[in-house]
Design a protein around this motif. Structure first.
Motif, PDB file in Angstrom:
ATOM      1  N   ARG A   1      -6.405 -78.274  20.454  1.00 36.25           N
ATOM      2  CA  ARG A   1      -7.641 -78.097  21.216  1.00 36.25           C
ATOM      3  C   ARG A   1      -7.566 -76.945  22.197  1.00 36.25           C
ATOM      4  NH1 ARG A   1     -12.981 -78.448  21.238  1.00 36.25           N
ATOM      5  NH2 ARG A   1     -13.904 -79.584  22.972  1.00 36.25           N
ATOM      6  N   MET A   2      -6.381 -76.810  22.839  1.00 35.15           N
ATOM      7  CA  MET A   2      -6.230 -75.790  23.876  1.00 35.15           C
ATOM      8  C   MET A   2      -4.846 -75.170  23.798  1.00 35.15           C
ATOM      9  SD  MET A   2      -8.011 -77.668  27.190  1.00 35.15           S
ATOM     10  CE  MET A   2      -8.105 -76.170  28.198  1.00 35.15           C
ATOM     11  N   LEU A   3      -4.728 -73.981  24.404  1.00 39.41           N
ATOM     12  CA  LEU A   3      -3.449 -73.289  24.568  1.00 39.41           C
ATOM     13  C   LEU A   3      -3.359 -72.832  26.022  1.00 39.41           C
ATOM     14  CD1 LEU A   3      -1.694 -70.650  22.375  1.00 39.41           C
ATOM     15  CD2 LEU A   3      -2.341 -70.019  24.716  1.00 39.41           C
ATOM     16  N   VAL A   4      -2.208 -73.068  26.640  1.00 37.32           N
ATOM     17  CA  VAL A   4      -2.006 -72.647  28.019  1.00 37.32           C
ATOM     18  C   VAL A   4      -1.173 -71.374  28.040  1.00 37.32           C
ATOM     19  CG1 VAL A   4      -1.121 -73.273  30.292  1.00 37.32           C
ATOM     20  CG2 VAL A   4      -2.106 -75.038  28.815  1.00 37.32           C
ATOM     21  N   LEU A   5      -1.716 -70.353  28.667  1.00 34.76           N
ATOM     22  CA  LEU A   5      -1.022 -69.081  28.856  1.00 34.76           C
ATOM     23  C   LEU A   5      -0.754 -68.913  30.348  1.00 34.76           C
ATOM     24  CD1 LEU A   5      -0.193 -66.188  27.765  1.00 34.76           C
ATOM     25  CD2 LEU A   5      -2.542 -65.519  28.325  1.00 34.76           C
ATOM     26  N   ASN A   6       0.406 -68.405  30.692  1.00 38.91           N
ATOM     27  CA  ASN A   6       0.747 -68.185  32.100  1.00 38.91           C
ATOM     28  C   ASN A   6       1.305 -66.772  32.253  1.00 38.91           C
ATOM     29  OD1 ASN A   6       3.238 -69.596  34.381  1.00 38.91           O
ATOM     30  ND2 ASN A   6       1.363 -68.498  34.826  1.00 38.91           N
ATOM     31  N   THR A   7       0.517 -65.908  32.892  1.00 41.93           N
ATOM     32  CA  THR A   7       0.946 -64.529  33.106  1.00 41.93           C
ATOM     33  C   THR A   7       0.346 -63.985  34.394  1.00 41.93           C
ATOM     34  OG1 THR A   7       0.996 -62.291  32.117  1.00 41.93           O
ATOM     35  CG2 THR A   7      -0.950 -63.612  31.646  1.00 41.93           C
ATOM     36  N   PRO A   8       1.166 -63.407  35.294  1.00 39.64           N
ATOM     37  CA  PRO A   8       2.623 -63.404  35.316  1.00 39.64           C
ATOM     38  C   PRO A   8       3.188 -64.827  35.260  1.00 39.64           C
ATOM     39  CG  PRO A   8       1.774 -61.841  36.925  1.00 39.64           C
ATOM     40  CD  PRO A   8       0.602 -62.650  36.438  1.00 39.64           C
ATOM     41  N   HIS A   9       4.314 -64.962  34.592  1.00 45.25           N
ATOM     42  CA  HIS A   9       4.831 -66.259  34.189  1.00 45.25           C
ATOM     43  C   HIS A   9       5.727 -66.901  35.242  1.00 45.25           C
ATOM     44  CE1 HIS A   9       7.334 -69.123  31.932  1.00 45.25           C
ATOM     45  NE2 HIS A   9       6.350 -69.178  31.059  1.00 45.25           N
ATOM     46  N   ASN A  10       5.545 -68.196  35.414  1.00 44.17           N
ATOM     47  CA  ASN A  10       6.410 -69.032  36.241  1.00 44.17           C
ATOM     48  C   ASN A  10       7.210 -69.936  35.307  1.00 44.17           C
ATOM     49  OD1 ASN A  10       7.507 -71.047  37.880  1.00 44.17           O
ATOM     50  ND2 ASN A  10       5.550 -71.824  38.614  1.00 44.17           N
ATOM     51  N   PRO A  11       8.548 -69.823  35.252  1.00 39.86           N
ATOM     52  CA  PRO A  11       9.429 -69.158  36.229  1.00 39.86           C
ATOM     53  C   PRO A  11      10.035 -67.828  35.772  1.00 39.86           C
ATOM     54  CG  PRO A  11      10.718 -70.733  34.964  1.00 39.86           C
ATOM     55  CD  PRO A  11       9.318 -70.774  34.400  1.00 39.86           C
TER      56      PRO A  11
ATOM     57  N   ILE B   1      -8.477 -71.186  25.466  1.00 45.88           N
ATOM     58  CA  ILE B   1      -7.332 -70.625  26.189  1.00 45.88           C
ATOM     59  C   ILE B   1      -7.488 -70.929  27.675  1.00 45.88           C
ATOM     60  CG2 ILE B   1      -6.065 -68.518  26.773  1.00 45.88           C
ATOM     61  CD1 ILE B   1      -7.405 -67.268  24.221  1.00 45.88           C
ATOM     62  N   LEU B   2      -6.488 -71.585  28.251  1.00 45.88           N
ATOM     63  CA  LEU B   2      -6.445 -71.766  29.698  1.00 45.88           C
ATOM     64  C   LEU B   2      -5.403 -70.778  30.220  1.00 45.88           C
ATOM     65  CD1 LEU B   2      -7.522 -73.448  32.096  1.00 45.88           C
ATOM     66  CD2 LEU B   2      -5.516 -74.909  31.830  1.00 45.88           C
ATOM     67  N   SER B   3      -5.881 -69.703  30.834  1.00 44.46           N
ATOM     68  CA  SER B   3      -4.979 -68.630  31.278  1.00 44.46           C
ATOM     69  C   SER B   3      -4.676 -68.792  32.764  1.00 44.46           C
ATOM     70  CB  SER B   3      -5.612 -67.258  31.006  1.00 44.46           C
ATOM     71  OG  SER B   3      -4.670 -66.236  31.241  1.00 44.46           O
ATOM     72  N   ASP B   4      -3.474 -69.252  33.051  1.00 41.16           N
ATOM     73  CA  ASP B   4      -3.021 -69.469  34.419  1.00 41.16           C
ATOM     74  C   ASP B   4      -2.562 -68.122  34.982  1.00 41.16           C
ATOM     75  OD1 ASP B   4      -1.737 -70.128  36.748  1.00 41.16           O
ATOM     76  OD2 ASP B   4      -0.391 -71.614  35.867  1.00 41.16           O
TER      77      ASP B   4
END
Length: 391
Positions: A179-189, A213-216
């Protein structure tokens, strides 16, 4: 009586989280004050002009009452003015931006809006550990895709850019329930800033499979190489993307709990509905202060100075590892540094408490550093299932 109370599965099966372990240990350490280099909060105040704005807001009647559930108009307009140039489009402050009680609640609102029992959500390892509980709360199933670590990361310092995403592994993780994909950029950790080509490949897969897309992007102002927002790649990608932001990370005030979501109206409206049910509205005077923070940031040259200052701190910090000959991952963004502590030997007879003794080596190392040196750090296996991070 207490033993007869049956908690819901969504909370009863969760192991004590890494933040609780580290923070409780820091409080109990015989060495005080603790140098806390773990949880992502700051050891200094927001800029003076933002602090002054908060104090002034407290004197206003309207700022001391409930804010509109979708956020104070001034903050939404300030965000539209600040981010429209980055997104290459005029963001509608009424329909394409919604305010939340911190970025974490913004993400929970997004999962509550679109994830139902059995739906799958893809996250990249390592990850911000709060993703897990936020996905599981509405009944979602977490699917892990590990980023490939640098092959020489155990023996020499590498760049966060050396962590790569195997697109074949990502494609294989997609099912009819995704259903969803989580992207984190700049990335933690890791500190990785995903390259445009990587984002294009991720975006293409999500468009093909109609995956939200949930872009953190809470560290979106702290990047040390070119930074691309996935929502800006194409109209098709924008229509599937919710971008998460944080005033706490932007202005050094994580305790204020002011975050937001930016995206197309057909996604944002459902997040706003979920947010209303979760906490109704978010801190009103601090929203007003955050709005002024954005309005004046450019004239104060705040973003450039903030980035320059943080990079300088990072370089000074990493000189320690260079002097000790301990390899680390040099970040391209954010303020986290992954350090490979394999060379550090723990006393074999050291007495660890049971809730730490049954954890991987990096938890034991974190406990030892807190109790014996007064330095708190976060064990990376708290953010990953990747065994190599336990070093």
């Amino acid at each position: 009586m207490a033993s007869s109370v049956r908690p819901a599965k969504r909370v009863s099966g969760q192991k004590q989280d890494v933040w609780t372990i580290v923070n409780e240990a820091a409080s109990a350490s015989p060495i005080q004050p603790i140098v806390n280099m773990g949880q992502g909060f700051f050891g200094y105040n927001p800029p003076r002009y933002v602090l002054d704005a908060a104090k002034e807001a407290l004197d206003r009647v309207d700022c001391n009452q409930y804010a509109p559930t979708k956020g104070r108009p001034r903050l939404k307009k300030a965000l539209s003015d600040a981010y429209s140039p980055f997104f290459g489009r005029q963001l509608d402050s009424e329909t394409e931006i919604t305010i939340a009680t911190g970025a974490n609640e913004a993400m929970l609102s997004a999962f509550m809006a679109f994830v139902e029992e059995g739906d799958e959500v893809i996250i990249f390892e390592p990850f911000f550990d709060q993703y897990l509980s936020n996905i599981q709360m509405p009944g979602g199933v977490v699917k892990y895709v590990a980023l490939d670590a640098p092959h020489n990361g155990a023996s020499q310092t590498t760049s966060s850019a050396d962590w790569t995403l195997d697109m074949a592994k990502l494609e294989a993780a997609i099912t009819s329930r995704t259903r969803m994909l989580v992207l984190n950029t700049p990335h933690n950790p890791i500190g990785k800033v995903f390259q445009k080509a990587e984002l294009e490949a991720i975006g293409a897969l999500c468009v093909k499979n109609k995956i939200i897309i949930l872009s953190d992007e809470v560290y979106d102002r702290l990047y040390y190489k070119p930074f691309t927002r996935i929502a800006t790649l194409s109209e098709d990608v924008y229509n599937l993307t919710l971008t998460v932001g944080s005033a706490g990370k932007n202005f050094y005030c994580t305790g204020w709990r002011v975050g937001w979501l930016i995206g197309p109206s057909h996604l944002v409206k459902y997040c706003s509905t979920a947010h209303t049910r979760i906490c109704y509205s978010s801190p009103s005077p601090l929203q007003e202060a955050a709005a002024i923070g954005f309005e004046k940031a450019d004239e104060m040259n705040f973003w450039e100075e903030s980035r320059k200052e943080m990079r300088g701190k990072m370089e000074r910090f990493n000189q320690v590892w260079d002097e000790l000959g301990i390899p680390y991952c040099d970040p391209e963004g954010g303020y986290f540094v992954l350090v490979n502590m394999k060379k550090v030997k723990l006393p074999e007879s050291y007495d660890f408490p049971p809730h730490v003794a049954d954890r991987p080596r990096d938890f034991k190392l974190a406990w030892f550093l807190i109790m014996e040196l007064g330095v708190a750090a976060i064990p990376p296996t708290g953010k990953s299932l990747v065994p190599s991070l336990a070093r």
